[in-house]
Design an enzyme around this catalytic site. Sequence first.
Site: not given
Length: 320
Positions: A236, A264, A283
């Site tokens: 993450r 993000e 991602h």
Amino acid sequence: MATAEQRTDARDVWLPIPPDEIEGLPDGFRYVHWDAGPDYPADPARCAFYAVPYMKDVETSLRPLSRMSRVRAVQTLTAGVDHILPGLSDMPSGAQLCNARGLHDASTAELALTLILASLRGVPGFVRAQDAGEWRPEYRPALADKSVLIVGYGSIGSAIEDRLTPFECARVVRIARTARDTVRGPVHPLSDLPALLPEADVVVLATPLTDATRGLVGRDFLARMKAGALLVNVARGGVVDTAALLAELESGRLYAALDVTDPEPLPAGHPLWHAPGVLVTPHVGGPSSAFLPRAKRLLRDQLTLFAAGEPLRNVVATAD
């Protein structure tokens, strides 16, 4: 708070995949399809099992949860549950939150190896040269004979090591929250990181985002990495202090390959886009052709246990 009788009366199952596309779902429930559209397919108060839509924003994923007064299980299709934990207080007492441990192992591990190899062998530069129609041969480091440190040795970390095995790495070192032994060798505790970081040529982050790991990769962590080492993040974005990483990248001391970032999505104009020695992917560790068949199996298996009153797998939190 819903009574036991009311909660037993809730028989709706919300699925982000059309129910008729999942073979073997147990009888006894009313299955409805909701993949984060503006309208709900049914009354949230009658939902017993909520499978959270995949790759949707936090606000959308949590939106129906406050109205699911009888829900007994919330199932994510992600290994991390940091986006759902804020909704735990909205869940009725005893409701369980389950993650998707194992669902993304193959896909995420593949991407981790892709990022390592692409970064070491200079693939982004070759693609740019191809776009420019230029032949630019270059001497690059190989993965062979490198020491790799995996930070976060759960199912994804183990799957990454599976895929490292044929590449003749000099050493693979494993780090997790607590020490343990595996058939491959020891897993070191997080407290061993300061001593192990200077020995690693490649550091792969595969740890969940928790209070203990948020900002784990900060200035001190990065300073202990050897000059020229590669940091790979498939965990993450919040595990890494972006400002501290940028300073190392801009100095040319370290390299990075990032499938996740903080912030993000990475906004246009952010300095990470153009920092030297960095490869950024949006991602995409989980979303691949490997996702859908594994997601269907996970939902079928969990709902079979749920229907039988058996303990669910991958329970990570229970509402008070």
